[in-house]
Design an enzyme around this catalytic site. Structure first.
Site, PDB file in Angstrom:
ATOM      1  N   LYS A 165       1.856  -3.246   8.924  1.00 28.10           N
ATOM      2  CA  LYS A 165       2.299  -2.941   9.563  1.00 28.10           C
ATOM      3  C   LYS A 165       3.695  -3.541   9.291  1.00 28.10           C
ATOM      4  O   LYS A 165       3.540  -4.395  10.045  1.00 28.10           O
ATOM      5  CB  LYS A 165       2.334  -1.783   9.427  1.00 28.10           C
ATOM      6  CG  LYS A 165       2.993  -0.912   9.775  1.00 28.10           C
ATOM      7  CD  LYS A 165       2.209   0.497  10.965  1.00 28.10           C
ATOM      8  CE  LYS A 165       3.928   2.146  11.025  1.00 28.10           C
ATOM      9  NZ  LYS A 165       3.229   3.083  11.775  1.00 28.10           N
TER      10      LYS A 165
ATOM     11  N   ARG B 162       6.858  -0.599   6.187  1.00 28.03           N
ATOM     12  CA  ARG B 162       5.992  -0.312   4.800  1.00 28.03           C
ATOM     13  C   ARG B 162       4.674  -1.095   5.496  1.00 28.03           C
ATOM     14  O   ARG B 162       4.410  -2.118   6.001  1.00 28.03           O
ATOM     15  CB  ARG B 162       6.924  -1.820   3.608  1.00 28.03           C
ATOM     16  CG  ARG B 162       7.594  -1.573   2.848  1.00 28.03           C
ATOM     17  CD  ARG B 162       8.418  -2.405   2.504  1.00 28.03           C
ATOM     18  NE  ARG B 162       9.727  -2.560   1.849  1.00 28.03           N
ATOM     19  CZ  ARG B 162       9.912  -2.407   1.291  1.00 28.03           C
ATOM     20  NH1 ARG B 162       9.912  -4.398   0.600  1.00 28.03           N
ATOM     21  NH2 ARG B 162      11.541  -3.102   0.386  1.00 28.03           N
ATOM     22  N   CYS B 163       3.894  -0.815   4.065  1.00 21.75           N
ATOM     23  CA  CYS B 163       2.607  -1.254   4.346  1.00 21.75           C
ATOM     24  C   CYS B 163       1.220  -2.478   3.710  1.00 21.75           C
ATOM     25  O   CYS B 163       1.695  -1.524   2.358  1.00 21.75           O
ATOM     26  CB  CYS B 163       1.579  -0.124   4.946  1.00 21.75           C
ATOM     27  SG  CYS B 163       0.106  -0.765   6.217  1.00 21.75           S
TER      28      CYS B 163
ATOM     29  N   ASP C  74       2.108  13.632  16.455  1.00 14.76           N
ATOM     30  CA  ASP C  74       2.593  13.205  15.645  1.00 14.76           C
ATOM     31  C   ASP C  74       1.254  13.819  14.456  1.00 14.76           C
ATOM     32  O   ASP C  74       1.092  12.400  13.819  1.00 14.76           O
ATOM     33  CB  ASP C  74       3.079  12.735  14.981  1.00 14.76           C
ATOM     34  CG  ASP C  74       3.993  12.460  14.047  1.00 14.76           C
ATOM     35  OD1 ASP C  74       3.691  13.359  12.934  1.00 14.76           O
ATOM     36  OD2 ASP C  74       4.230  11.907  13.077  1.00 14.76           O
TER      37      ASP C  74
ATOM     38  N   ILE D  91       1.060  -1.442  -0.459  1.00 18.11           N
ATOM     39  CA  ILE D  91      -0.003  -0.329  -0.397  1.00 18.11           C
ATOM     40  C   ILE D  91       1.397   1.308   0.203  1.00 18.11           C
ATOM     41  O   ILE D  91       0.591   2.725  -0.732  1.00 18.11           O
ATOM     42  CB  ILE D  91      -0.493   0.042   1.517  1.00 18.11           C
ATOM     43  CG1 ILE D  91      -1.849  -0.983   1.725  1.00 18.11           C
ATOM     44  CG2 ILE D  91      -1.779   1.430   0.762  1.00 18.11           C
ATOM     45  CD1 ILE D  91      -2.689  -1.415   3.164  1.00 18.11           C
TER      46      ILE D  91
ATOM     47  N   LYS E  19       5.274   2.721   1.643  1.00 17.31           N
ATOM     48  CA  LYS E  19       6.546   3.259   1.957  1.00 17.31           C
ATOM     49  C   LYS E  19       6.301   3.919   3.212  1.00 17.31           C
ATOM     50  O   LYS E  19       6.113   5.267   2.955  1.00 17.31           O
ATOM     51  CB  LYS E  19       7.784   2.735   1.508  1.00 17.31           C
ATOM     52  CG  LYS E  19       7.987   1.685   0.940  1.00 17.31           C
ATOM     53  CD  LYS E  19       8.569   1.734   0.117  1.00 17.31           C
ATOM     54  CE  LYS E  19       9.036   0.718  -1.091  1.00 17.31           C
ATOM     55  NZ  LYS E  19      10.083   0.717  -2.244  1.00 17.31           N
ATOM     56  N   GLY E  20       6.409   3.495   4.621  1.00 16.88           N
ATOM     57  CA  GLY E  20       6.575   5.145   5.672  1.00 16.88           C
ATOM     58  C   GLY E  20       8.180   5.223   5.551  1.00 16.88           C
ATOM     59  O   GLY E  20       8.756   4.721   5.672  1.00 16.88           O
ATOM     60  N   ALA E  21       8.896   6.012   6.927  1.00 10.14           N
ATOM     61  CA  ALA E  21      10.418   5.803   7.350  1.00 10.14           C
ATOM     62  C   ALA E  21      10.771   5.232   7.699  1.00 10.14           C
ATOM     63  O   ALA E  21      11.915   4.572   7.103  1.00 10.14           O
ATOM     64  CB  ALA E  21      10.535   7.206   8.005  1.00 10.14           C
ATOM     65  N   PHE E  22      10.425   4.351   8.491  1.00 11.38           N
ATOM     66  CA  PHE E  22      11.252   2.411   8.766  1.00 11.38           C
ATOM     67  C   PHE E  22       9.729   1.715   8.597  1.00 11.38           C
ATOM     68  O   PHE E  22      10.048   0.912   9.248  1.00 11.38           O
ATOM     69  CB  PHE E  22      11.191   2.828  10.567  1.00 11.38           C
ATOM     70  CG  PHE E  22      10.865   4.742  11.000  1.00 11.38           C
ATOM     71  CD1 PHE E  22      12.733   4.422  10.692  1.00 11.38           C
ATOM     72  CD2 PHE E  22      10.142   5.201  11.353  1.00 11.38           C
ATOM     73  CE1 PHE E  22      13.639   4.918  11.412  1.00 11.38           C
ATOM     74  CE2 PHE E  22      11.437   6.270  11.383  1.00 11.38           C
ATOM     75  CZ  PHE E  22      12.236   6.070  12.080  1.00 11.38           C
TER      76      PHE E  22
END
Ligand SMILES: Nc1ncnc2c1ncn2[C@@H]1O[C@H](COP(=O)(O)OP(=O)(O)OP(=O)(O)O)[C@@H](O)[C@H]1O
Length: 596
Positions: A57, A41-42, A151, A34, A36-39
């Site tokens: 996640k 993947r989804c 955040d 779906i 990618k984040g900094a740390f």
């Protein structure tokens, strides 16, 4: 060629196509990536035994800084897995293998508010109210559990299939200590950091409220309030609460943003006070948003059945002041008492003068159900009190040759109404911004301007009040009709720019007790004793309010300069009323007496 060790490391980081949660024994099939984040993947994820779909996640365990990351993930799991709220992304399970930590989350198929914003650039105010309502509810739950999110930003507000908004990504969330603050670290997205965070005084719940202000500003204007480079300049502006004021937003939106972005955390409103702000109480909030609003502004279509009502109400509004109402006539509710002659009244000099040239043909009438235990609420007593008020004017002095000298006074009255009593009820809007409906079944519901509270009276002796969100489901249909009426009347008010002086809000038990209408006039009796007579043909409104020496007659005439003048009893005694006022009041008396 890629060295073997590197290839091995890369292949370890690939997420298997099938995953087994050793704790529950459940087997999942991994779907498409779906994002990618900094740390992390989804992925999309399907439970093989139930076919339920989730978001997975995945956080890698290896790599540089793994200890720090591991601590962060553990904290996220420890906090998130205990939370259950419809506006927080649900946390279903977690497990790990040698390479990864896995979190099984509620799948939010419409991605996030950041995605909506990318496609739309800005959102409309009703949409913003809708989203904020859900976010405030989720955030209130977090704060009640002494958790600060730290955040809050559009990319962490997820949207499910039904466009319900959910706060997610609790990777930076932390518990507040006994002082109401957490560690003095600089974290979160720089644009949305609060002054106390930038100054390293630590996060508190009020820092999340600041972030909510940044979100509100961003979604309404398309840019964050604090976006200057370099960072030191942006932090200076954050500390000073210095941001470009968006002149094109409504005054209530600007004012709420200013409250949320108060540099002093103590001056920021609590979440409950946010919902009581004019931005929420004075504007329309959709119950839900259509999925296409991810790409284009919604038209706020109502469900088909309400949509039809909406159109009908619209037609009524357009005709209500011009021609006789299209309702079938009703018989008066009962014969006059023996010995009384309702078509006559005593004039000031004792002569009996006819009230009306002919008996009124009633079109509609409605009454707030009386409580048998409370005989004070009887129709006869209310008519008697209203009659006394009308006589105060009629008997005050001679018929005036010209208009008496008036003054502008704040008066609680109903500048707009919608008579749809044959099907649903009679809706009205008050000069304090509140609105109400007297329903066909004799109950009354009102939306109060202060705090968006809903008052419900099944009869005259019983009062229930609710916060808007807590209205119980059996009353939801009535609330929908009330809000529909309210929305229509609000739009019309804006069109015609009916101006009233600011007036103190009506009390929670304020209601419309009765209304009665014929083709010429409408008479409304309110629970505080105010009587309003609205003339259909001349678009004149007479309001009789107050008691004794505090009595006031206020007159509005559409299109007339200086309209909205009030006359005290003293002025009426010395100058009298104009012949037109006499005529209107007589007709109103006639209407009242015809159903006595
Ligand atoms: N529950 C979910 N349902 C659907 N999509 C999700 C869900 N959680 C995350 N995503 C999507 O997956 C992507 C990665 O999300 P993730 O939370 O891992 O990182 P991020 O928030 O984008 O970045 P960071 O972790 O650096 O703040 C994003 O595009 C996000 O929209």
């Amino acid at each position: 060629m890629e060295p073997r060790s590197q290839r091995r490391r890369r292949s370890r980081q690939l997420v298997a196509a099938f995953l087994r949660d050793p704790g529950s024994g459940r087997v999942y099939r991994r779907g498409k990536l779906i994002g990618k984040g900094a740390f992390s993947r989804c992925y999309k994820l399907t439970d093989m035994s139930t076919s339920a779909v989730f978001a997975l996640k995945v956080v890698p365990r290896g790599g540089a800084g793994r200890l720090r990351l591991h601590g962060k993930v553990e904290r996220e799991i420890a906090l998130h897995s205990r939370l259950r709220h419809r506006n927080i992304v649900a946390f279903h399970a977690h497990f790990a293998d040698r390479d990864h930590v896995y979190m099984v989350l509620e799948y939010c198929s419409r991605q996030s508010l950041a995605h909506v914003l990318k496609a739309r650039r800005t959102l409309t105010e009703p949409e913003v109210r809708y989203y904020l309502l859900g976010l405030v509810s989720g955030l209130r739950y977090l704060h009640q559990h002494r958790i600060v999110h730290r955040d809050l930003k559009p990319s962490n507000f997820f949207l499910n299939k039904n466009m319900e908004v959910k706060i997610g990504d609790l990777g930076l969330a932390a518990r507040v200590g006994p002082t109401g603050h957490c560690h003095r670290v600089l974290c979160g997205t720089p644009n949305f950091q609060a002054p106390e965070v930038v100054s390293r005084n630590g996060h508190s719940c009020k820092s999340d409220i600041w972030a909510l202000g940044c979100v509100m500003y961003t979604v309404l204007t398309g840019t964050p309030p604090f976006a200057a480079a370099p960072l030191s300049e942006m932090y200076r502006r954050i500390r000073e609460g210095h941001y470009p004021k968006p002149a094109h937003l409504s005054p209530s939106a600007r004012s709420l943003i200013a409250r949320l972005l108060a540099p002093d955390p103590a001056e920021r409103p609590s979440l409950d006070h946010v919902l009581q702000d004019d931005f929420f109480t004075q504007g329309f909030t959709p119950e839900r948003l259509p999925p296409h609003s991810c790409h284009s502004p919604p038209g706020f279509a109502f469900p088909p059945q309400l949509g039809r009502l909406f159109r009908k109400v619209g037609q009524l509004l357009l005709t209500q002041c011009r021609s006789p109402c299209p309702f079938t006539s009703k018989e008066p509710s009962g014969p006059a008492e023996e010995g009384t002659e309702p078509d006559h009244l005593e004039s000031s000099n004792g002569d009996r003068v006819p009230l009306c040239a002919e008996s009124p043909v009633l079109l509609t009438l409605g009454t707030l159900q009386t409580n048998l235990a409370d005989p004070k609420g009887s129709w006869a007593l209310q008519v008697e009190a209203a009659t006394r008020k009308m006589h105060l004017c009629l008997d005050a002095g001679p018929v005036a040759a010209q208009e008496p000298p008036g003054e502008q006074r704040p008066v609680l009255w109903a500048p707009k109404w919608v008579d749809y009593s044959l099907k649903y009820g009679f809706g009205y809007q008050l000069s304090d911004g509140g609105s109400g409906v007297l329903f066909r079944d004799g109950s009354h519901m009102a939306l109060r301007p202060q705090g968006g509270h809903v008052s419900y009276q099944p009869d005259q002796g019983t009062l229930w009040t609710f916060a808007l969100r807590d209205v119980p489901s059996p009353l939801r249909a009535k609330l929908a009709v009330l809000r529909l009426f309210d929305c229509y009347m609000q739009r019309r008010l804006r069109e015609e720019e009916t101006v009233s002086m600011a007036v103190a809000p009506a009390s929670l038990d304020f209601s419309l007790l009765n209304f009665i209408a014929d083709s010429r006039a409408l008479v409304m009796l309110f629970s505080n004793g105010t009587v309003q007579v609205s003339l259909r043909t001349s678009q004149t409104q007479l309001v009789l309010s107050g008691e004794g020496e505090g009595f006031l007659l206020t007159l509005w005439e559409l299109g007339r300069p200086g309209t909205g003048s009030s006359y005290s009893l003293d002025v009426l005694r010395s100058h009298g009323c104009t012949p037109a006022i006499h005529q209107h009041l007589r007709h109103a008396l006639c209407l009242l007496h015809s159903v006595r």
